[in-house]
Design an enzyme around this catalytic site. Structure first.
Site, short mmCIF file in Angstrom:
data_model
loop_
_atom_site.label_atom_id
_atom_site.label_comp_id
_atom_site.label_asym_id
_atom_site.label_seq_id
_atom_site.Cartn_x
_atom_site.Cartn_y
_atom_site.Cartn_z
N GLU A 124 6.70 -2.93 -1.80
CA GLU A 124 6.80 -4.19 -1.46
C GLU A 124 8.07 -4.84 -2.33
O GLU A 124 8.10 -4.97 -3.63
CB GLU A 124 5.59 -4.87 -1.75
CG GLU A 124 4.61 -4.20 -1.01
CD GLU A 124 3.20 -4.74 -1.15
OE1 GLU A 124 2.44 -5.01 -0.41
OE2 GLU A 124 2.79 -4.73 -2.52
N ASP A 149 -4.21 -8.35 10.69
CA ASP A 149 -4.48 -8.89 9.34
C ASP A 149 -5.79 -9.93 9.55
O ASP A 149 -5.54 -10.93 10.03
CB ASP A 149 -3.22 -9.66 8.62
CG ASP A 149 -2.14 -8.96 8.44
OD1 ASP A 149 -2.12 -7.77 8.19
OD2 ASP A 149 -0.98 -9.31 8.46
#
Length: 247
Positions: free
Chosen positions: A8, A128
């Protein structure tokens, strides 16, 4: 089950976020390209990259992401800010193995279906989930979709996979997160990749034994060394463990 070791990125650095708090990332002092190569050398089949600057509309990590894709030695599944046809097709042209779409799928499902048909097995749907609803725009906005309804609305779309993240998951809620991911996996014939739930080798074993989940994203646990990638890969694919000894 396929593991997706994950990088990330924020401001050119490897980071981890707690519950999506992009303003307060935990920074890891490692070279992102070298870390990608390390994943490949450990035996990973795929890796996942999320560009948090791109989530906020920035382009600062463009060259770094390109170096990761070209230097990793394994295909890269890329997420972060893919909210237009041009950007998706740009990164497919640049060599990304897969592109992850979430916000765009909620806001312009017809375009995403068209792109999935145009690039079969190269788009991944991000689901999500928070309190049963699909979150968009970097987990900051609740969409009008339930998780079930969102997944069902793309039935028949040739996605490569579906990534399911329980946004509210923490250490005390692993059973609930497993239930959320398993229930959604049962609703689709697409491969489902679990995200945000793997912190130990036991978590990998539990996911594998569920049967419905085909993959898992692993990030922070690799950086803080609570999981060794080689051991994790053996746990995820015990049927291939004897082969790995001869590689």
């Amino acid at each position: 089950m396929i593991l997706y070791p994950t990088i990330e990125l924020r401001n050119g650095r490897c980071v981890s976020l707690t519950r999506g708090q992009i303003e307060e990332p935990e920074i890891w002092h490692v070279d992102p390209v070298e870390k990608a190569q390390e994943f490949a050398h450990a035996g990973a089949e795929w890796m996942h990259v999320t560009d948090f600057d791109a989530v906020q509309g920035g382009n600062a990590n463009h060259d770094l992401v390109l170096r990761i894709i070209r230097g990793a030695g394994i295909p890269v599944q890329l997420g972060g800010g893919f909210r237009s046809r041009d950007r998706i097709e740009e990164w497919i042209e640049l060599g990304a193995g897969r592109i992850v779409v979430g916000t765009l799928a909620a806001q312009n499902p017809h375009l995403v279906k068209e792109l999935a048909e145009r690039h079969p097995d190269q788009l991944v749907l991000a689901v999500d989930v928070w309190q049963g609803c699909v979150m968009i725009e970097g987990w900051k906005t609740k969409s009008a979709y339930s998780a079930d309804g969102f997944l069902d609305s793309f039935k028949g779309t040739p996605f490569a996979a579906v990534i399911v993240t329980d946004v509210g998951a923490d250490r005390s809620e692993s059973d609930a997160s497993l239930g959320t991911i398993s229930a959604l996996a049962e609703r689709t014939n697409l491969p489902v990749i679990a995200s945000g739930i793997v912190r130990t080798l036991d978590d990998i074993s539990r996911l594998r034994l569920l049967g419905e989940v085909s993959g898992a994203i692993v990030g922070r646990a690799l950086f803080n060394r609570t999981i060794d990638l080689k051991e994790a890969l053996r746990e995820a694919r015990p049927d291939l463990a004897h082969v790995a000894e001869f590689i």
